[in-house]
Design a protein around this motif. Structure first.
Motif, PDB file in Angstrom:
ATOM      1  N   ALA A 177       1.072  -1.204  -0.238  1.00 17.99           N
ATOM      2  CA  ALA A 177      -0.226   0.101  -0.046  1.00 17.99           C
ATOM      3  C   ALA A 177       1.136   1.385   0.028  1.00 17.99           C
ATOM      4  CB  ALA A 177      -0.945  -0.056   0.778  1.00 17.99           C
ATOM      5  N   ALA A 178       1.906   0.908   0.237  1.00 18.30           N
ATOM      6  CA  ALA A 178       2.665   2.471   1.306  1.00 18.30           C
ATOM      7  C   ALA A 178       3.960   2.421  -0.732  1.00 18.30           C
ATOM      8  CB  ALA A 178       3.482   2.246   1.575  1.00 18.30           C
ATOM      9  N   ALA A 179       3.675   1.734  -1.155  1.00 16.50           N
ATOM     10  CA  ALA A 179       4.397   1.555  -2.395  1.00 16.50           C
ATOM     11  C   ALA A 179       3.738   2.349  -3.788  1.00 16.50           C
ATOM     12  CB  ALA A 179       5.175  -0.153  -3.186  1.00 16.50           C
ATOM     13  N   HIS A 239       3.567   5.831  -5.753  1.00 20.62           N
ATOM     14  CA  HIS A 239       3.378   6.316  -7.520  1.00 20.62           C
ATOM     15  C   HIS A 239       2.194   6.435  -7.197  1.00 20.62           C
ATOM     16  CE1 HIS A 239       6.537   3.446  -7.384  1.00 20.62           C
ATOM     17  NE2 HIS A 239       7.118   3.398  -8.283  1.00 20.62           N
ATOM     18  N   SER A 240       1.297   7.725  -6.760  1.00 16.95           N
ATOM     19  CA  SER A 240       0.334   8.249  -6.975  1.00 16.95           C
ATOM     20  C   SER A 240      -1.060   7.685  -6.671  1.00 16.95           C
ATOM     21  CB  SER A 240      -0.379   8.952  -8.202  1.00 16.95           C
ATOM     22  OG  SER A 240       1.051   9.844  -7.686  1.00 16.95           O
ATOM     23  N   VAL A 241      -1.231   6.327  -6.121  1.00 21.55           N
ATOM     24  CA  VAL A 241      -2.241   5.296  -6.179  1.00 21.55           C
ATOM     25  C   VAL A 241      -2.796   5.952  -4.791  1.00 21.55           C
ATOM     26  CG1 VAL A 241      -3.550   3.443  -6.801  1.00 21.55           C
ATOM     27  CG2 VAL A 241      -2.055   3.843  -8.237  1.00 21.55           C
ATOM     28  N   ALA A 242      -3.700   6.206  -4.331  1.00 21.07           N
ATOM     29  CA  ALA A 242      -4.487   6.083  -3.376  1.00 21.07           C
ATOM     30  C   ALA A 242      -5.373   4.785  -2.985  1.00 21.07           C
ATOM     31  CB  ALA A 242      -6.134   7.093  -3.081  1.00 21.07           C
ATOM     32  N   VAL A 243      -4.828   4.241  -1.583  1.00 19.29           N
ATOM     33  CA  VAL A 243      -5.764   3.055  -1.647  1.00 19.29           C
ATOM     34  C   VAL A 243      -6.090   3.163   0.384  1.00 19.29           C
ATOM     35  CG1 VAL A 243      -4.388   0.569  -0.827  1.00 19.29           C
ATOM     36  CG2 VAL A 243      -2.743   1.948  -3.004  1.00 19.29           C
ATOM     37  N   LEU A 244      -7.157   1.964  -0.593  1.00 19.92           N
ATOM     38  CA  LEU A 244      -8.049   1.675   0.292  1.00 19.92           C
ATOM     39  C   LEU A 244      -7.869   0.512   1.336  1.00 19.92           C
ATOM     40  CD1 LEU A 244      -9.900   3.587   2.345  1.00 19.92           C
ATOM     41  CD2 LEU A 244     -12.053   2.677   0.623  1.00 19.92           C
ATOM     42  N   GLN A 252      11.107  -6.874  -1.171  1.00 26.57           N
ATOM     43  CA  GLN A 252      10.992  -5.742  -0.530  1.00 26.57           C
ATOM     44  C   GLN A 252      10.698  -4.797  -2.259  1.00 26.57           C
ATOM     45  OE1 GLN A 252      12.477  -2.534   1.667  1.00 26.57           O
ATOM     46  NE2 GLN A 252      11.175  -1.009   1.331  1.00 26.57           N
ATOM     47  N   ASP A 253      12.410  -5.024  -2.976  1.00 24.32           N
ATOM     48  CA  ASP A 253      12.173  -5.147  -4.187  1.00 24.32           C
ATOM     49  C   ASP A 253      11.379  -5.492  -5.181  1.00 24.32           C
ATOM     50  OD1 ASP A 253      14.737  -4.184  -3.382  1.00 24.32           O
ATOM     51  OD2 ASP A 253      15.501  -5.998  -3.593  1.00 24.32           O
ATOM     52  N   LEU A 254      10.290  -6.487  -4.894  1.00 23.10           N
ATOM     53  CA  LEU A 254       9.463  -7.358  -5.778  1.00 23.10           C
ATOM     54  C   LEU A 254       8.675  -6.365  -5.560  1.00 23.10           C
ATOM     55  CD1 LEU A 254      10.658 -10.863  -6.231  1.00 23.10           C
ATOM     56  CD2 LEU A 254      11.715  -9.047  -7.576  1.00 23.10           C
ATOM     57  N   ILE A 255       7.743  -5.923  -4.595  1.00 19.07           N
ATOM     58  CA  ILE A 255       6.523  -5.266  -4.019  1.00 19.07           C
ATOM     59  C   ILE A 255       6.564  -3.953  -4.856  1.00 19.07           C
ATOM     60  CG2 ILE A 255       5.384  -4.910  -2.479  1.00 19.07           C
ATOM     61  CD1 ILE A 255       6.533  -6.744  -0.126  1.00 19.07           C
ATOM     62  N   ILE A 256       8.216  -3.469  -4.664  1.00 22.28           N
ATOM     63  CA  ILE A 256       8.564  -2.196  -5.356  1.00 22.28           C
ATOM     64  C   ILE A 256       7.919  -2.098  -7.126  1.00 22.28           C
ATOM     65  CG2 ILE A 256       9.838  -0.066  -5.609  1.00 22.28           C
ATOM     66  CD1 ILE A 256      11.236  -0.593  -2.911  1.00 22.28           C
ATOM     67  N   GLU A 257       8.513  -3.351  -7.623  1.00 20.58           N
ATOM     68  CA  GLU A 257       8.492  -3.370  -8.776  1.00 20.58           C
ATOM     69  C   GLU A 257       6.492  -3.863  -8.981  1.00 20.58           C
ATOM     70  OE1 GLU A 257       9.098  -6.731 -12.286  1.00 20.58           O
ATOM     71  OE2 GLU A 257      10.789  -6.166 -10.790  1.00 20.58           O
ATOM     72  N   ALA A 311       2.043  -1.443 -11.358  1.00 26.34           N
ATOM     73  CA  ALA A 311       0.350  -1.869 -11.485  1.00 26.34           C
ATOM     74  C   ALA A 311      -0.481  -0.249 -11.331  1.00 26.34           C
ATOM     75  CB  ALA A 311      -0.241  -2.388  -9.573  1.00 26.34           C
ATOM     76  N   ALA A 312       1.049   0.752 -10.732  1.00 34.40           N
ATOM     77  CA  ALA A 312       0.301   1.967 -11.106  1.00 34.40           C
ATOM     78  C   ALA A 312       0.526   2.756 -12.462  1.00 34.40           C
ATOM     79  CB  ALA A 312       1.479   2.742 -10.465  1.00 34.40           C
ATOM     80  N   THR A 313       1.496   1.735 -13.368  1.00 31.86           N
ATOM     81  CA  THR A 313       1.920   2.633 -14.498  1.00 31.86           C
ATOM     82  C   THR A 313       0.757   1.621 -15.241  1.00 31.86           C
ATOM     83  OG1 THR A 313       4.063   1.708 -14.028  1.00 31.86           O
ATOM     84  CG2 THR A 313       3.176   2.156 -16.806  1.00 31.86           C
ATOM     85  N   PHE A 314      -0.174   0.384 -15.094  1.00 31.00           N
ATOM     86  CA  PHE A 314      -0.715   0.319 -15.698  1.00 31.00           C
ATOM     87  C   PHE A 314      -2.407   0.501 -15.462  1.00 31.00           C
ATOM     88  CE2 PHE A 314      -4.553  -3.165 -16.346  1.00 31.00           C
ATOM     89  CZ  PHE A 314      -4.244  -3.677 -17.179  1.00 31.00           C
TER      90      PHE A 314
END
Length: 230
Positions: A40-42, A46-51, A210-215, A220-223
């Motif tokens: 969620a933090a990652a 990347h400009s995605v609000a997460v609920l 953490q590297d893979l979570i960030i990737e 996801a944000a790009t998509f």
């Protein structure tokens, strides 16, 4: 940094958000697990609000401090659909356009991602126009060791775009297995190198979870951005 939203949701704010993602947990870990917190933090970075929210059985685990199995799909879907209505209000609140709303995406970790895809495909009281697309983090394509017992029957009915971020070593669906399922073009896959179901890579890869979570969050944000603003 997350904060409480309403009675029992967690909200990760994003600077100038371009979308809202309603994110469900997996079968065994709650909405505030290390994986969910990091993801969620990652995404928020990347400009995605997460609920984030919890299914009823997980709320019961938390309240009673006892283990309960996941509810059956109809109850899970009903709970998810109720949260979509709440998330729509947030998407409207965050929009800078009068009477507008940010694109609302739904998704989740493992079982949560599967329920999101079923909700988008089958409705359950949620209109197709309410959901911009689906993000699945480690999709359970089949039970481990049983690639023939697929959990994809609903996917052909999916009209919204879907991104699956999947570890290459995921026992619930590896590249060679998933390649044989004939998924539609609406379902895109992003393979995470050396990752397992929780995006944990092999030590010899030189990568950390953490590297893979960030990737995955970046993908996801790009998509979401590319689909929402086509």
């Amino acid at each position: 940094m997350n904060e409480r939203f309403g009675v029992d949701c967690l909200y990760d704010r994003a600077e100038k958000p371009v979308a809202v993602l309603l994110l469900a947990h997996g079968a065994g870990a709650a909405m505030d697990s290390d994986f969910m917190n990091t993801m969620a933090a990652a995404l928020a970075s990347h400009s995605v609000a997460v609920l984030r929210f919890e299914f009823p059985y997980m709320q019961r685990r938390r309240d009673e401090q006892r283990q309960f199995p996941p509810d059956r799909a109809p109850k899970l879907l009903a709970a998810f659909a109720e949260r979509v209505r709440e998330a729509r209000s947030l998407a409207a609140e965050l929009s800078e356009i009068p009477d507008g709303a940010l694109p609302l995406w739904i998704g989740g970790k493992s079982m949560g991602g599967r329920m999101a895809s079923m909700l988008a495909a089958e409705g359950n009281g949620v209109a197709a126009l309410d959901v911009a697309g689906v993000i699945a983090l480690g999709y359970p394509f089949h039970p481990p060791g049983k690639p023939e017992k697929t959990r994809i029957d609903h996917l052909p009915a999916l009209t919204a775009p879907m991104l699956v971020c999947q570890g290459e070593r995921d026992p619930f669906g590896k590249p060679d297995e998933v390649a044989g399922y004939g998924l539609s073009e609406r379902v895109q896959l992003h393979w995470l190198p050396s990752g397992d179901h929780d995006f944990k890579p092999l030590k010899r890869s030189g990568l950390q979870q953490q590297d893979l979570i960030i990737e995955a969050a970046r993908a996801a944000a790009t998509f979401m951005g590319s689909v929402s603003f086509q």
